[in-house]
Design a protein around this motif. Structure first.
Motif, PDB file in Angstrom:
ATOM      1  N   PRO B 186       0.722  -1.252   0.102  1.00 36.68           N
ATOM      2  CA  PRO B 186      -0.061  -0.322   0.013  1.00 36.68           C
ATOM      3  C   PRO B 186       0.736   1.269  -0.014  1.00 36.68           C
ATOM      4  N   SER B 187       0.570   2.444  -0.838  1.00 39.67           N
ATOM      5  CA  SER B 187       1.241   3.420  -1.004  1.00 39.67           C
ATOM      6  C   SER B 187       0.546   4.603   0.131  1.00 39.67           C
ATOM      7  N   ARG B 188       1.389   5.273   0.697  1.00 37.49           N
ATOM      8  CA  ARG B 188       1.000   6.173   1.856  1.00 37.49           C
ATOM      9  C   ARG B 188       0.709   7.365   1.134  1.00 37.49           C
ATOM     10  N   MET B 189       1.640   7.651  -0.064  1.00 38.20           N
ATOM     11  CA  MET B 189       1.548   9.150  -0.711  1.00 38.20           C
ATOM     12  C   MET B 189       0.513   9.188  -1.783  1.00 38.20           C
ATOM     13  N   ASN B 190       0.196   7.891  -2.028  1.00 33.02           N
ATOM     14  CA  ASN B 190      -0.853   7.709  -3.099  1.00 33.02           C
ATOM     15  C   ASN B 190      -2.060   6.472  -2.351  1.00 33.02           C
ATOM     16  N   GLN B 191      -2.769   7.288  -1.416  1.00 38.19           N
ATOM     17  CA  GLN B 191      -3.680   6.313  -0.505  1.00 38.19           C
ATOM     18  C   GLN B 191      -4.696   5.546  -1.543  1.00 38.19           C
ATOM     19  N   GLY B 192      -4.932   4.506  -1.118  1.00 39.11           N
ATOM     20  CA  GLY B 192      -5.951   3.477  -1.927  1.00 39.11           C
ATOM     21  C   GLY B 192      -5.358   2.841  -3.221  1.00 39.11           C
ATOM     22  N   GLU B 193      -3.902   3.256  -3.288  1.00 32.68           N
ATOM     23  CA  GLU B 193      -3.287   2.664  -4.494  1.00 32.68           C
ATOM     24  C   GLU B 193      -2.146   1.749  -3.911  1.00 32.68           C
ATOM     25  N   PHE B 194      -1.811   0.631  -4.753  1.00 30.57           N
ATOM     26  CA  PHE B 194      -0.891  -0.228  -4.259  1.00 30.57           C
ATOM     27  C   PHE B 194       0.356  -0.481  -5.301  1.00 30.57           C
ATOM     28  N   TYR B 195       1.493  -0.660  -4.790  1.00 33.31           N
ATOM     29  CA  TYR B 195       2.464  -0.987  -5.640  1.00 33.31           C
ATOM     30  C   TYR B 195       2.698  -2.481  -5.806  1.00 33.31           C
ATOM     31  N   ALA B 196       3.134  -3.152  -6.508  1.00 33.05           N
ATOM     32  CA  ALA B 196       3.523  -4.636  -6.744  1.00 33.05           C
ATOM     33  C   ALA B 196       4.837  -4.920  -6.367  1.00 33.05           C
ATOM     34  N   LEU B 197       5.407  -6.065  -5.745  1.00 30.84           N
ATOM     35  CA  LEU B 197       6.491  -6.382  -5.977  1.00 30.84           C
ATOM     36  C   LEU B 197       6.792  -7.248  -7.060  1.00 30.84           C
ATOM     37  N   PRO B 198       8.029  -7.227  -7.801  1.00 28.63           N
ATOM     38  CA  PRO B 198       8.039  -7.999  -9.119  1.00 28.63           C
ATOM     39  C   PRO B 198       8.182  -9.365  -8.814  1.00 28.63           C
ATOM     40  N   GLN B 199       7.487 -10.198  -9.863  1.00 30.39           N
ATOM     41  CA  GLN B 199       7.665 -11.807  -9.829  1.00 30.39           C
ATOM     42  C   GLN B 199       8.999 -11.919 -10.896  1.00 30.39           C
ATOM     43  N   SER B 200       9.130 -10.919 -11.754  1.00 28.23           N
ATOM     44  CA  SER B 200      10.475 -10.728 -12.364  1.00 28.23           C
ATOM     45  C   SER B 200      10.470  -9.517 -12.928  1.00 28.23           C
ATOM     46  N   PRO B 201      11.830  -9.182 -13.277  1.00 30.31           N
ATOM     47  CA  PRO B 201      12.023  -7.672 -13.821  1.00 30.31           C
ATOM     48  C   PRO B 201      11.792  -7.691 -15.471  1.00 30.31           C
ATOM     49  N   GLN B 202      10.797  -8.663 -15.843  1.00 33.37           N
ATOM     50  CA  GLN B 202      10.545  -8.971 -17.434  1.00 33.37           C
ATOM     51  C   GLN B 202      10.253  -8.046 -18.274  1.00 33.37           C
ATOM     52  N   THR B 203       9.259  -7.012 -17.804  1.00 35.77           N
ATOM     53  CA  THR B 203       9.253  -5.992 -18.906  1.00 35.77           C
ATOM     54  C   THR B 203      10.059  -4.850 -18.775  1.00 35.77           C
ATOM     55  N   PHE B 204      10.532  -4.650 -17.845  1.00 31.36           N
ATOM     56  CA  PHE B 204      11.852  -3.588 -17.490  1.00 31.36           C
ATOM     57  C   PHE B 204      13.046  -4.026 -18.523  1.00 31.36           C
ATOM     58  N   LYS B 205      13.348  -5.535 -18.428  1.00 33.14           N
ATOM     59  CA  LYS B 205      14.515  -5.676 -19.097  1.00 33.14           C
ATOM     60  C   LYS B 205      14.176  -5.649 -20.635  1.00 33.14           C
ATOM     61  N   GLN B 206      12.781  -5.820 -20.872  1.00 35.55           N
ATOM     62  CA  GLN B 206      12.573  -5.807 -22.656  1.00 35.55           C
ATOM     63  C   GLN B 206      12.865  -4.294 -22.653  1.00 35.55           C
ATOM     64  N   LEU B 207      12.274  -3.465 -21.771  1.00 33.05           N
ATOM     65  CA  LEU B 207      12.505  -1.727 -22.055  1.00 33.05           C
ATOM     66  C   LEU B 207      13.804  -1.552 -22.330  1.00 33.05           C
ATOM     67  N   LEU B 208      14.708  -2.182 -21.468  1.00 31.47           N
ATOM     68  CA  LEU B 208      16.144  -1.879 -21.563  1.00 31.47           C
ATOM     69  C   LEU B 208      16.604  -2.181 -23.151  1.00 31.47           C
ATOM     70  N   MET B 209      16.115  -3.257 -23.523  1.00 32.99           N
ATOM     71  CA  MET B 209      16.331  -3.718 -24.850  1.00 32.99           C
ATOM     72  C   MET B 209      15.905  -2.672 -25.808  1.00 32.99           C
ATOM     73  N   VAL B 210      14.748  -2.137 -25.588  1.00 32.53           N
ATOM     74  CA  VAL B 210      14.032  -1.316 -26.672  1.00 32.53           C
ATOM     75  C   VAL B 210      15.035   0.243 -26.271  1.00 32.53           C
ATOM     76  N   SER B 211      15.681   0.405 -25.329  1.00 28.07           N
ATOM     77  CA  SER B 211      16.676   1.487 -24.940  1.00 28.07           C
ATOM     78  C   SER B 211      17.867   1.216 -25.696  1.00 28.07           C
ATOM     79  N   GLY B 212      18.372   0.049 -26.075  1.00 27.93           N
ATOM     80  CA  GLY B 212      19.458  -0.281 -26.552  1.00 27.93           C
ATOM     81  C   GLY B 212      20.719  -0.433 -25.861  1.00 27.93           C
ATOM     82  N   PHE B 213      20.239  -1.092 -24.652  1.00 26.19           N
ATOM     83  CA  PHE B 213      21.508  -1.515 -23.537  1.00 26.19           C
ATOM     84  C   PHE B 213      21.947  -2.881 -24.223  1.00 26.19           C
ATOM     85  N   ASP B 214      21.370  -3.382 -25.139  1.00 20.93           N
ATOM     86  CA  ASP B 214      21.997  -4.674 -25.926  1.00 20.93           C
ATOM     87  C   ASP B 214      22.268  -5.871 -24.846  1.00 20.93           C
TER      88      ASP B 214
END
Lengths: 585, 585
Positions: B186-214
């Protein structure tokens, strides 16, 4: 593989070779009907592609026609021959060659990006955050994350060479009494109960010392649910270390070695001799800060005695009168001085006013308090503060702590304004002997200045019962350029002393046992003397990069509201999931 | 420093030197009134301390008298001289010397630990978990965490040498539609909303590929709120990798190289030649498992045709009839066979019965279905399954998928029972061509077998609209010894195909955009072809250590209820904090 070489790899020695390259279209320049150049980019560099008219009968599908349709950021693959460039480009390593393209394959088209993918982009901060994956394509941003990668890897190599073991500690831990800063995680298997995300692995690394691991490190995410600022993220990364059977001196030496190693290997910068050291008391007296920027002077001068008894009641009644000599600023205009005065009076700084003394080039003095202080008096201020002809003295007064903080802000501002805070000048400073406790007016009790596990200095043990506020701790920070890179302490390893510490902090014995029983118990089974230190990796890499914006050094940072605007997190979750977790809104 | 040397350091060459040592009392042996030995232990080894009567007049405070009071696990510091031992101990590296002690300082006393700190401890699992900091003092446990440290560091060195960049991805991310498995914050600064803890960094690592990290890697904690088993923790660690401009073959080669490097550097084991490969279809057919243990044979034999039409309706009506030949087991007793039959009939396995055929040493056959199958028929089974005289054939029948799973369990059990699964024998196997989708009876829709970002094999594109269940993916796992060490896939990098994939998985276009808009959008700005792989670090180190208990390789594991019994987490938090977060119980 989609390529035989990267775009940073080909040189004159490759001329004549058939190659396959892939990457992003950086630029597309039609020179003539028969000649078109494309700059092909990847992480490794840029290679120029040469498209010429291949005189095909199918003009529409000729190479040059297809190449002319390649927009910025298209992903393409080309085959061709490395040839010598007619006009060399000395600015890039591949500038001697280009590729005479024989085949072109568009791997993925691209819409026109919302800002230019160039070192100096035209995109504003918010837009770049929203399209972070495009901002991350820009070379200066990639360089920052490469610096971070390099620092982390060299940290590991150094610590490994010193016998430190990388041990992972848990992320789903127990909430602490200072729980307001904990992010919590509702447990589905244990409904109504919550894990906390660690603010640091502090107690776990101490348990590892009790376990005999001797030297531990971890580069680890930590979490703090605080209101955010530009230099603070809800999740941040620490280089977290702990050693057993050591004294403070051993720790300072070890981690001074680490910082020297990092600057040497990552930036090619050698620090000569030992890092300077200063007590917390001295740092506060000279700089009004526990992380002074010592790249420049302007040390504080106590003008209380010199200014007393001349009828200026503001100074006479103040707990502290503090001056700094600003070099070469005696000719500041009235307008400039007014602006600075307004600036220190802003609520964020909170000074009631600002006194100045111009030490004119001709040896005369002119101050905003001429009514009370004659030239002779002002001269004593100049001598005390080291102000020379041509300098300007600023004086603030009031309560000691507040005045120091205000003067620290003013000193840093003047340092910046005069160009004395050079980004490529690195000045480390160990700050030692922090107070063990600080009094908190709001709660009416002592707080631990570092954390509750910090050991008092043995020579101050006797003050614990009589004057706890005067007890100094075996605690230390490493400051650099006005930034706290990290800090640590020798820990308590004795159950009785740790219990006494919790008592000082307002815990009942039951509360202490309930919250930290696992650690107190562990101390009864043979805990060795130990201590440690943690560096903030975000701040360390930003400082090494010569920047004060840590956000630039984080791949996917959050904004000041704790939101990731790119993925739109946090977000609402559905009723069914709330129910499974046993919580309601 | 509290010591001049560690307890694993001193040799005959040090004889005569004055040294200071510190550590834990492992053992205290009074030899006579004038002689007492203490074994002093730290992470580095054990050194014998020699206390002799120092003939002080103050008998009570003589060294030997004080040493006699040292209990197990006391933390002490001694000064003394290195002397030659009268009776050498070849079992330890310091066995040639001992320390003639001149000074003794008790740094911390210890209560008697609740179990012995020895390789073979007398402590039960629960007690050791509760006092994990004491269990961690035991040498076999320390060795496991040192192995883990070594594997992680060598992974980094290898990947760094291949140009991979370590990029940290966020821990506070967005909850996904398969949110039931997400831990939320639960987010204190954005009450009623929640973060999730990652099951894996899957989408982020794909974004890094889109970013050219290679080339990206990270050794990163991931989280899954699932019911736990012995080999699954709510938080687990992945070696997470991604590469751009690659095909499947490039990824297999790269990570086969990593695994070879790890076994070579950490265990001194060389793999000759390439790792064997097998399709998913073949693995299921031969072993009934997508992570077959190929340290031993007992491959499945399809007996459906051979067994048909002899009046045994159970086989005649079964979708599948599968046999395995168990070597040298023809003399199993009735009691043994009954026990195995009961075992496969347990609900966890769920077979309805078990048929056996004894291939007797004299060439005759004896089966539990003699009524239906004569010796000639049974001989054809033996020939088909490769059973020789002295072997035992087990046969299971029923639905194909269920029968394969059951037979997989039985095969593994028999392998274990016959000692064929040797802990120091390592047999890697790439399993390729996983199905893209699997049908889920409960929800009545397809699920992604790997994850929704996995690319179908191009040659199966045409099946997507007609027979989605038959589409194979560019997905691969690395199995070893019956354990899935890791897996990955070539990803979709095309917006249209990714949208089609979400549609197949039951998303409306709006839902897909709402949840994964950031990724779909990113694919429109020039996404390169890319793919990757993740290894489970916990499983990898346990497998390399020859164990199947991953919990032993985690410093502070949780139990099957997701609790850390040592720190007693999760726990209740107070009303005020719930209120700040805007949630109620």
């Amino acid at each position: 593989m989609y390529r035989s070489h990267t775009n940073g790899e080909l040189r004159a020695s490759h001329i004549g070779q058939e190659v396959t390259l892939a990457g992003w279209v950086q630029a597309n320049r039609k020179i003539s009907a028969n000649l078109l150049f494309v700059d092909l980019r990847d992480r490794y560099g840029i290679t120029q592609l040469n498209f010429t008219d291949d005189s095909t009968s199918d003009v529409e599908n000729s190479l040059i026609s297809r190449a002319s349709k390649l927009g910025r950021e298209f992903v393409i693959q080309v085959k061709g021959t490395v040839i010598e460039r007619s006009s060399k480009n000395d600015n890039i390593p591949t500038g001697e060659i280009e590729i005479k393209v024989s085949e072109l394959l568009v791997l993925n088209a691209a819409k026109t990006p919302p800002f230019t993918i160039e070192d100096d982009t035209d995109g504003g901060e918010e837009l770049r955050a929203q399209y972070r994956y495009l901002d991350l394509r820009r070379n200066p941003v990639q360089q920052k994350l490469r610096l971070r990668n390099h620092v982390a890897l060299e940290t590991r190599k150094f610590l490994d060479s010193k016998g430190f073991l990388d041990v992972e500690t848990p992320y789903l831990i127990k909430s602490t009494p200072e729980g307001a800063r904990d992010f919590v995680v509702p447990s589905r298997m244990n409904q109504g109960e919550f894990y906390a995300l660690p603010q640091s692995p502090q107690t776990f690394k101490q348990l590892l010392m009790v376990s005999g691991f001797d030297r531990y490190y971890q580069i680890v995410k930590c979490f703090r649910d605080e209101d955010l600022r530009a230099d603070r993220q809800p999740e941040f990364t620490q280089i977290d270390c702990e050693m057993a059977f050591v004294e403070q001196e051993d720790i300072l030496n070890m981690f001074e070695g680490l910082i020297k190693h990092l600057f040497q290997t990552v930036r090619g910068i050698t620090f000569e001799g030992d890092f300077p050291r200063m007590t917390y008391a001295e740092a506060m007296e000279k700089y009004g800060s526990d992380k002074p920027d010592i790249r420049f002077g302007m040390e504080f001068t106590d003008l209380k005695t010199l200014s007393a008894g001349k009828g200026f009641s503001i100074f006479d009644n103040a707990e502290a009168v503090i001056g700094i000599a600003v070099p070469g600023a005696s000719e500041y205009t009235r307008k400039q001085l007014d602006e600075i005065t307004d600036w220190v009076k802003r609520p964020q700084i909170g000074a009631l006013g600002l006194i100045y003394v111009k030490c004119n080039a001709d040896g005369t003095f002119k101050s905003s308090v001429d009514k009370f202080y004659d030239e002779a008096a002002l001269k004593t201020w100049a001598e005390a503060s080291g102000a020379k002809a041509g300098d300007l003295i600023f004086v603030l007064s009031g309560e000691l702590d507040k005045t120091r903080k205000q003067m620290n802000e003013l000193r840093l501002r003047m340092g910046t304004e005069l160009g004395l805070r050079k980004p490529d000048d690195f000045k480390p400073l160990w700050v030692l002997d922090f107070p063990l406790l600080e009094w908190d007016e709001n709660s009416g009790r002592y707080h631990a200045m570092h954390h509750p596990f910090t050991s008092p200095k043995p020579e101050d043990f006797s003050l614990i019962d009589t004057e706890p506020g005067k007890v100094r701790a075996n605690a230390y920070d490493l400051a650099m350029n006005g930034v706290e890179l990290g800090g640590g302490s020798i820990r308590i390893h004795d159950r009785a002393l740790q219990s006494r510490m919790f008592e000082l902090l307002g815990f009942t014995p039951e509360q202490a046992q309930e919250q930290f029983g696992f650690l107190l118990n562990a101390f009864e089974y043979g805990a060795p003397p130990h201590g440690g230190l943690a560096f903030g990796l975000d701040r360390l890499v930003a400082t090494m990069g010569g920047s004060d914006s840590i956000r630039d050094y984080i791949a996917f940072p959050k904004n000041n509201s704790g939101r990731d605007v790119m993925i739109d997190a946090p977000s609402v979750i559905d009723e069914a999931q709330l129910k499974e977790l046993g919580i309601k809104l």
